[in-house]
Design an enzyme around this catalytic site. Structure first.
Site, PDB file in Angstrom:
ATOM      1  N   CYS A 106      72.860 -40.929   6.854  1.00  0.00           N
ATOM      2  CA  CYS A 106      72.529 -42.287   7.318  1.00  0.00           C
ATOM      3  C   CYS A 106      71.390 -42.272   8.333  1.00  0.00           C
ATOM      4  CB  CYS A 106      73.765 -42.948   7.930  1.00  0.00           C
ATOM      5  SG  CYS A 106      75.115 -43.105   6.773  1.00  0.00           S
ATOM      6  N   HIS A 117      71.981 -48.003  13.704  1.00  0.00           N
ATOM      7  CA  HIS A 117      72.584 -47.826  12.375  1.00  0.00           C
ATOM      8  C   HIS A 117      73.869 -48.656  12.334  1.00  0.00           C
ATOM      9  CE1 HIS A 117      74.391 -46.260   8.860  1.00  0.00           C
ATOM     10  NE2 HIS A 117      75.195 -45.400   9.450  1.00  0.00           N
ATOM     11  N   ASN A 128      77.950 -50.870   5.465  1.00  0.00           N
ATOM     12  CA  ASN A 128      77.127 -49.691   5.757  1.00  0.00           C
ATOM     13  C   ASN A 128      76.314 -49.311   4.522  1.00  0.00           C
ATOM     14  OD1 ASN A 128      76.108 -47.169   6.335  1.00  0.00           O
ATOM     15  ND2 ASN A 128      78.024 -46.301   7.081  1.00  0.00           N
TER      16      ASN A 128
HETATM   17  O1  UT7 Z   1      77.434 -44.001   8.495  1.00  0.00           O
HETATM   18  C1  UT7 Z   1      78.230 -43.031   9.074  1.00  0.00           C
HETATM   19  C2  UT7 Z   1      79.509 -42.889   8.336  1.00  0.00           C
HETATM   20  N1  UT7 Z   1      80.701 -43.468   8.752  1.00  0.00           N
HETATM   21  C3  UT7 Z   1      81.107 -43.948   9.956  1.00  0.00           C
HETATM   22  O2  UT7 Z   1      80.420 -44.088  10.903  1.00  0.00           O
HETATM   23  C4  UT7 Z   1      82.570 -44.282  10.067  1.00  0.00           C
HETATM   24  C5  UT7 Z   1      83.158 -44.000  11.423  1.00  0.00           C
HETATM   25  N2  UT7 Z   1      84.573 -44.298  11.477  1.00  0.00           N
HETATM   26  C6  UT7 Z   1      85.068 -45.539  11.398  1.00  0.00           C
HETATM   27  O3  UT7 Z   1      84.323 -46.487  11.308  1.00  0.00           O
HETATM   28  C7  UT7 Z   1      86.586 -45.741  11.486  1.00  0.00           C
HETATM   29  O4  UT7 Z   1      87.185 -44.515  11.811  1.00  0.00           O
HETATM   30  C8  UT7 Z   1      87.192 -46.317  10.174  1.00  0.00           C
HETATM   31  C9  UT7 Z   1      86.782 -47.756  10.000  1.00  0.00           C
HETATM   32  C10 UT7 Z   1      86.737 -45.500   8.969  1.00  0.00           C
HETATM   33  C11 UT7 Z   1      88.716 -46.250  10.235  1.00  0.00           C
HETATM   34  O5  UT7 Z   1      89.190 -46.987  11.354  1.00  0.00           O
HETATM   35  P1  UT7 Z   1      90.300 -46.397  12.301  1.00  0.00           P
HETATM   36  O6  UT7 Z   1      90.572 -47.428  13.308  1.00  0.00           O
HETATM   37  O7  UT7 Z   1      89.807 -45.049  12.774  1.00  0.00           O
HETATM   38  O8  UT7 Z   1      91.540 -46.264  11.336  1.00  0.00           O
HETATM   39  P2  UT7 Z   1      92.337 -44.956  10.884  1.00  0.00           P
HETATM   40  O9  UT7 Z   1      91.511 -44.127   9.945  1.00  0.00           O
HETATM   41  O10 UT7 Z   1      92.897 -44.289  12.115  1.00  0.00           O
HETATM   42  O11 UT7 Z   1      93.534 -45.598  10.081  1.00  0.00           O
HETATM   43  C12 UT7 Z   1      94.499 -46.427  10.716  1.00  0.00           C
HETATM   44  C13 UT7 Z   1      95.439 -46.960   9.662  1.00  0.00           C
HETATM   45  C14 UT7 Z   1      96.006 -45.891   8.735  1.00  0.00           C
HETATM   46  O12 UT7 Z   1      97.332 -46.240   8.443  1.00  0.00           O
HETATM   47  P3  UT7 Z   1      98.557 -45.524   9.199  1.00  0.00           P
HETATM   48  O13 UT7 Z   1      98.414 -44.070   8.894  1.00  0.00           O
HETATM   49  O14 UT7 Z   1      98.369 -45.844  10.644  1.00  0.00           O
HETATM   50  O15 UT7 Z   1      99.761 -46.167   8.602  1.00  0.00           O
HETATM   51  C15 UT7 Z   1      95.199 -46.030   7.482  1.00  0.00           C
HETATM   52  O16 UT7 Z   1      95.873 -45.614   6.336  1.00  0.00           O
HETATM   53  O17 UT7 Z   1      94.744 -47.889   8.819  1.00  0.00           O
HETATM   54  C16 UT7 Z   1      94.957 -47.519   7.457  1.00  0.00           C
HETATM   55  N3  UT7 Z   1      93.791 -47.925   6.682  1.00  0.00           N
HETATM   56  C17 UT7 Z   1      93.671 -49.153   6.154  1.00  0.00           C
HETATM   57  N4  UT7 Z   1      94.494 -50.216   6.163  1.00  0.00           N
HETATM   58  C18 UT7 Z   1      94.044 -51.319   5.532  1.00  0.00           C
HETATM   59  C19 UT7 Z   1      92.678 -47.205   6.403  1.00  0.00           C
HETATM   60  N5  UT7 Z   1      91.826 -47.950   5.685  1.00  0.00           N
HETATM   61  C20 UT7 Z   1      92.415 -49.155   5.522  1.00  0.00           C
HETATM   62  C21 UT7 Z   1      92.026 -50.345   4.879  1.00  0.00           C
HETATM   63  N6  UT7 Z   1      92.868 -51.396   4.917  1.00  0.00           N
HETATM   64  N7  UT7 Z   1      90.838 -50.472   4.250  1.00  0.00           N
END
Ligand code: UT7
Length: 330
Positions: free
Chosen positions: A113, A249, A279
């Site tokens: 990215c 970004h 993104n």
């Molecule tokens: O361009 C560079 C590339 N990427 C990035 O910069 C991404 C950087 N990271 C992020 O933006 C965040 O970490 C995410 C948006 C990807 C994830 O957010 P988070 O607040 O870190 O959530 P998490 O991965 O800790 O997941 C929390 C919960 C999980 O459920 P449990 O285990 O707590 O029951 C996930 O399974 O949210 C769940 N989850 C979802 N729930 C509903 C993950 N994706 C989804 C979804 N809808 N789409």
């Protein structure tokens, strides 16, 4: 130090198809509330008829028309993508062909990215080395082809689109303080593996398409750290003429919010359009630049920091003095 160069044109091209969070609710176990609250994303554009090269060529053609730079004057095309149409030829060569640009240098950059920041810095440096008066820098991504549409943890985050800028030699320097960085991604936090094929010389491989795999929380921690570090370094390098606006970004609005809070910056200083496009990887910054100009947020005389991060793990930034008058300023 860069040779004197300015941005003479900017444009973007995004697919026609809009996919809202509500539509994704019907495909995977997610909700508009989760996506909006955790990322700031409301919708994204998804390429159906469009291709990475087609969008790149369209954005490049519009940026060229805006700049007044003729095709004959382009000495260099630098494109960036991690989700392009072909492994070879380079996307830059395909844009050259699509726009019928005569003989010039053409090459692609792959830096996740952060690709656009890398491409911009490469183009400015090569303009000097090659004696080119103008250059085209294009980012275009079809991330939708590389996400698993059954994986809610990644499919809600990405979108497709392209952005382009035209660089032109100027009297005074208007681009400053390049920072390009990379650290080893020891835990493979963001990976899209290339499709494997069986050869006559090894065991059969399954040859299936690999999708993006990402450790979201690890990338989040890395992102806030490098974004803040890059912005602080750029601020220091700017000395008595600090940047007042930032085009970051657009990976997650929470990343931007976090940096905003820790650096005690105002929301108005950041251009944020992730709610519209999600993104789009290396294309987020030029798409944001085009929107920032089109909406009048970017004004002649503004000193703007561009800051990016991504797979690799790469990061980078650069400072621009914006020289193009806004339509209302003309
Ligand atoms: O361009 C560079 C590339 N990427 C990035 O910069 C991404 C950087 N990271 C992020 O933006 C965040 O970490 C995410 C948006 C990807 C994830 O957010 P988070 O607040 O870190 O959530 P998490 O991965 O800790 O997941 C929390 C919960 C999980 O459920 P449990 O285990 O707590 O029951 C996930 O399974 O949210 C769940 N989850 C979802 N729930 C509903 C993950 N994706 C989804 C979804 N809808 N789409």
């Amino acid at each position: 130090m860069f040779a004197p160069v300015e941005i003479a044109g900017v444009a973007s091209c995004v697919p026609a198809r809009v996919v809202t969070n509500f539509e994704l609710e019907t495909m995977v176990d997610t909700s508009d509330e989760w996506i909006s609250k955790r990322t700031g994303i409301k919708k994204r554009r998804i390429a159906v008829e469009e291709t990475a090269v087609g969008m790149a060529a369209q954005a490049a053609a519009e940026a060229l028309a805006m700049s007044g730079v003729g095709k004959d004057d382009i000495g260099l095309i630098v494109a960036c993508t991690i989700s392009g149409d072909n492994l070879t030829p380079a996307m830059a060569s395909s844009v050259q062909k699509a726009l019928d640009i005569p003989r010039c240098a053409a090459m692609d950059i792959s830096a996740g990215c952060t690709g656009f920041v890398y491409a911009l810095v490469t183009a400015i440096s090569l303009m000097d080395t090659l004696g080119a008066d103008s250059a085209l820098v294009v980012a275009s991504e079809t991330m939708s082809k590389y996400v698993d549409w059954t994986d809610r943890s990644t499919c809600v985050l990405f979108g497709d689109g392209a952005g382009a800028v035209v660089l032109r030699r100027s009297e005074e320097p208007h681009m400053h303080y390049p920072i390009l960085n990379a650290v080893p991604d020891t835990d493979a936090a963001i990976v899209i593996k290339k499709e494997a094929r069986t050869t006559p010389f090894g065991p059969p491989v399954d040859g299936r398409m690999e999708y993006i795999r990402m450790n979201g929380s690890e990338v989040f921690t890395y992102a806030v750290e490098v974004m803040e570090d890059t912005l602080r370094r750029l601020h220091k390098m700017c000395g008595e003429k600090p940047y007042t606006k930032i085009i970051p970004h657009q990976a997650n609005e929470k990343i931007i919010d976090y940096v905003m809070r820790t650096m005690r910056l105002d929301r108005e200083q950041f251009f944020i359009n992730i709610s519209e496009y999600a993104n789009t990887s290396s294309a987020t910054i030029p798409i944001a630049m085009a929107d920032a100009y089109r909406t009048g947020w970017l004004r002649q005389g503004d000193r703007v920091a561009l800051v990016g991060f991504g797979s690799g793990l790469t990061s980078g930034g650069v400072v621009i003095d914006w020289t193009i008058p806004n339509k209302k300023e003309k």
